[in-house]
Design a protein around this motif. Structure first.
Motif, mmCIF file in Angstrom:
data_model
loop_
_atom_site.group_PDB
_atom_site.id
_atom_site.type_symbol
_atom_site.label_atom_id
_atom_site.label_comp_id
_atom_site.label_asym_id
_atom_site.label_seq_id
_atom_site.Cartn_x
_atom_site.Cartn_y
_atom_site.Cartn_z
ATOM 1 N N GLY A 54 0.830 -1.192 0.000
ATOM 2 C CA GLY A 54 0.000 0.000 0.000
ATOM 3 C C GLY A 54 0.871 1.251 0.000
ATOM 4 O O GLY A 54 2.026 1.234 0.449
ATOM 5 N N ALA A 55 0.334 2.335 -0.491
ATOM 6 C CA ALA A 55 1.087 3.588 -0.647
ATOM 7 C C ALA A 55 1.682 4.085 0.672
ATOM 8 O O ALA A 55 2.772 4.645 0.691
ATOM 9 C CB ALA A 55 0.204 4.661 -1.263
ATOM 10 N N ALA A 56 0.995 3.874 1.773
ATOM 11 C CA ALA A 56 1.478 4.359 3.065
ATOM 12 C C ALA A 56 2.775 3.683 3.490
ATOM 13 O O ALA A 56 3.490 4.200 4.349
ATOM 14 C CB ALA A 56 0.414 4.148 4.137
ATOM 15 N N TRP A 57 3.093 2.545 2.891
ATOM 16 C CA TRP A 57 4.275 1.783 3.278
ATOM 17 C C TRP A 57 5.451 1.995 2.342
ATOM 18 O O TRP A 57 6.540 1.467 2.586
ATOM 19 C CB TRP A 57 3.918 0.299 3.348
ATOM 20 C CG TRP A 57 2.901 0.072 4.406
ATOM 21 C CD1 TRP A 57 1.541 0.059 4.229
ATOM 22 C CD2 TRP A 57 3.125 -0.086 5.791
ATOM 23 N NE1 TRP A 57 0.924 -0.111 5.436
ATOM 24 C CE2 TRP A 57 1.871 -0.200 6.412
ATOM 25 C CE3 TRP A 57 4.266 -0.147 6.572
ATOM 26 C CZ2 TRP A 57 1.737 -0.374 7.783
ATOM 27 C CZ3 TRP A 57 4.126 -0.319 7.934
ATOM 28 C CH2 TRP A 57 2.871 -0.434 8.528
ATOM 29 N N LEU A 58 5.263 2.748 1.298
ATOM 30 C CA LEU A 58 6.360 2.982 0.369
ATOM 31 C C LEU A 58 7.418 3.869 1.023
ATOM 32 O O LEU A 58 7.110 4.697 1.869
ATOM 33 C CB LEU A 58 5.830 3.611 -0.917
ATOM 34 C CG LEU A 58 4.797 2.759 -1.668
ATOM 35 C CD1 LEU A 58 4.313 3.484 -2.908
ATOM 36 C CD2 LEU A 58 5.369 1.399 -2.021
ATOM 37 N N GLY A 59 8.652 3.689 0.637
ATOM 38 C CA GLY A 59 9.730 4.504 1.192
ATOM 39 C C GLY A 59 10.532 3.818 2.281
ATOM 40 O O GLY A 59 11.453 4.412 2.829
ATOM 41 N N GLN A 60 10.209 2.562 2.583
ATOM 42 C CA GLN A 60 10.998 1.816 3.562
ATOM 43 C C GLN A 60 12.301 1.360 2.900
ATOM 44 O O GLN A 60 12.373 1.230 1.679
ATOM 45 C CB GLN A 60 10.213 0.588 4.045
ATOM 46 C CG GLN A 60 8.906 0.902 4.727
ATOM 47 C CD GLN A 60 9.106 1.599 6.059
ATOM 48 O OE1 GLN A 60 10.143 1.472 6.710
ATOM 49 N NE2 GLN A 60 8.123 2.373 6.465
ATOM 50 N N PRO A 61 13.329 1.077 3.698
ATOM 51 C CA PRO A 61 14.570 0.546 3.118
ATOM 52 C C PRO A 61 14.310 -0.828 2.481
ATOM 53 O O PRO A 61 13.454 -1.581 2.953
ATOM 54 C CB PRO A 61 15.509 0.412 4.318
ATOM 55 C CG PRO A 61 14.911 1.257 5.394
ATOM 56 C CD PRO A 61 13.439 1.310 5.127
ATOM 57 N N ALA A 62 15.051 -1.153 1.439
ATOM 58 C CA ALA A 62 14.852 -2.414 0.716
ATOM 59 C C ALA A 62 14.943 -3.629 1.632
ATOM 60 O O ALA A 62 14.153 -4.567 1.506
ATOM 61 C CB ALA A 62 15.856 -2.526 -0.424
ATOM 62 N N ASP A 63 15.899 -3.617 2.576
ATOM 63 C CA ASP A 63 16.033 -4.776 3.461
ATOM 64 C C ASP A 63 14.846 -4.917 4.403
ATOM 65 O O ASP A 63 14.505 -6.012 4.825
ATOM 66 C CB ASP A 63 17.356 -4.744 4.232
ATOM 67 C CG ASP A 63 17.446 -3.594 5.213
ATOM 68 O OD1 ASP A 63 16.894 -2.509 4.945
ATOM 69 O OD2 ASP A 63 18.101 -3.775 6.259
ATOM 70 N N TRP A 64 14.169 -3.808 4.719
ATOM 71 C CA TRP A 64 12.960 -3.873 5.549
ATOM 72 C C TRP A 64 11.887 -4.685 4.821
ATOM 73 O O TRP A 64 11.285 -5.583 5.401
ATOM 74 C CB TRP A 64 12.468 -2.453 5.856
ATOM 75 C CG TRP A 64 11.297 -2.386 6.782
ATOM 76 C CD1 TRP A 64 11.328 -2.272 8.140
ATOM 77 C CD2 TRP A 64 9.907 -2.414 6.420
ATOM 78 N NE1 TRP A 64 10.053 -2.236 8.642
ATOM 79 C CE2 TRP A 64 9.171 -2.321 7.606
ATOM 80 C CE3 TRP A 64 9.231 -2.518 5.216
ATOM 81 C CZ2 TRP A 64 7.769 -2.325 7.624
ATOM 82 C CZ3 TRP A 64 7.843 -2.520 5.226
ATOM 83 C CH2 TRP A 64 7.124 -2.420 6.413
ATOM 84 N N TYR A 65 11.650 -4.366 3.546
ATOM 85 C CA TYR A 65 10.662 -5.121 2.763
ATOM 86 C C TYR A 65 11.039 -6.594 2.697
ATOM 87 O O TYR A 65 10.191 -7.472 2.885
ATOM 88 C CB TYR A 65 10.558 -4.575 1.330
ATOM 89 C CG TYR A 65 9.970 -3.190 1.238
ATOM 90 C CD1 TYR A 65 8.622 -2.962 1.500
ATOM 91 C CD2 TYR A 65 10.765 -2.116 0.879
ATOM 92 C CE1 TYR A 65 8.079 -1.689 1.395
ATOM 93 C CE2 TYR A 65 10.238 -0.839 0.777
ATOM 94 C CZ TYR A 65 8.894 -0.627 1.037
ATOM 95 O OH TYR A 65 8.360 0.629 0.949
ATOM 96 N N THR A 66 12.308 -6.879 2.444
ATOM 97 C CA THR A 66 12.773 -8.261 2.332
ATOM 98 C C THR A 66 12.489 -9.037 3.603
ATOM 99 O O THR A 66 11.970 -10.161 3.559
ATOM 100 C CB THR A 66 14.283 -8.292 2.004
ATOM 101 O OG1 THR A 66 14.495 -7.604 0.766
ATOM 102 C CG2 THR A 66 14.800 -9.712 1.904
ATOM 103 N N ARG A 67 12.792 -8.449 4.738
ATOM 104 C CA ARG A 67 12.600 -9.145 6.012
ATOM 105 C C ARG A 67 11.125 -9.312 6.363
ATOM 106 O O ARG A 67 10.715 -10.365 6.839
ATOM 107 C CB ARG A 67 13.340 -8.402 7.120
ATOM 108 C CG ARG A 67 14.840 -8.537 6.981
ATOM 109 C CD ARG A 67 15.562 -7.947 8.170
ATOM 110 N NE ARG A 67 16.977 -8.187 8.044
ATOM 111 C CZ ARG A 67 17.894 -7.238 8.037
ATOM 112 N NH1 ARG A 67 17.537 -5.980 8.143
ATOM 113 N NH2 ARG A 67 19.160 -7.544 7.927
ATOM 114 N N VAL A 68 10.334 -8.278 6.142
ATOM 115 C CA VAL A 68 8.902 -8.360 6.457
ATOM 116 C C VAL A 68 8.221 -9.374 5.541
ATOM 117 O O VAL A 68 7.430 -10.205 5.996
ATOM 118 C CB VAL A 68 8.238 -6.966 6.380
ATOM 119 C CG1 VAL A 68 6.724 -7.070 6.476
ATOM 120 C CG2 VAL A 68 8.781 -6.066 7.487
ATOM 121 N N GLU A 69 8.525 -9.336 4.261
ATOM 122 C CA GLU A 69 7.931 -10.291 3.320
ATOM 123 C C GLU A 69 8.349 -11.716 3.672
ATOM 124 O O GLU A 69 7.522 -12.634 3.647
ATOM 125 C CB GLU A 69 8.330 -9.945 1.885
ATOM 126 C CG GLU A 69 7.679 -8.673 1.396
ATOM 127 C CD GLU A 69 8.288 -8.133 0.110
ATOM 128 O OE1 GLU A 69 9.009 -8.881 -0.592
ATOM 129 O OE2 GLU A 69 8.047 -6.950 -0.200
#
Length: 87
Positions: A54-69
């Motif tokens: 979702g748009a509200a979550w854009l802008g996180q560091p790439a490794d944050w997305y990797t770990r959360v996913e």
């Protein structure tokens, strides 16, 4: 929200993983007190996963997305294994 498959904590934030109507797909919610906010959907096919944030979550560091996913996929796979073992 649908039945939860499980929860995890990342960087102090609590996330809940719930099934989606689409096959092999889960919804990831940020749990904030009594509220749950949809963060993304994650499609899991074989060894690969694809998230739509979702748009509200854009802008996180790439490794944050990797770990959360990865944590969401781990919850999904553990729930799937429990379901298969019970049948």
């Amino acid at each position: 929200m649908n039945t939860e498959l499980g929860r995890f904590i990342h960087c102090g934030d609590t996330f809940a993983v719930a099934p989606s109507a689409a096959p092999h797909t889960v919804r990831l919610y940020s749990v904030q007190g009594d509220h749950r906010i949809l963060a993304c959907t994650v499609s899991v096919v074989g060894d690969s996963a694809a998230a739509s944030w979702g748009a509200a979550w854009l802008g996180q560091p790439a490794d944050w997305y990797t770990r959360v996913e990865a944590a969401a996929v781990a919850v999904y796979r553990a729930a799937s294994a429990r379901r298969e073992a019970a049948s």
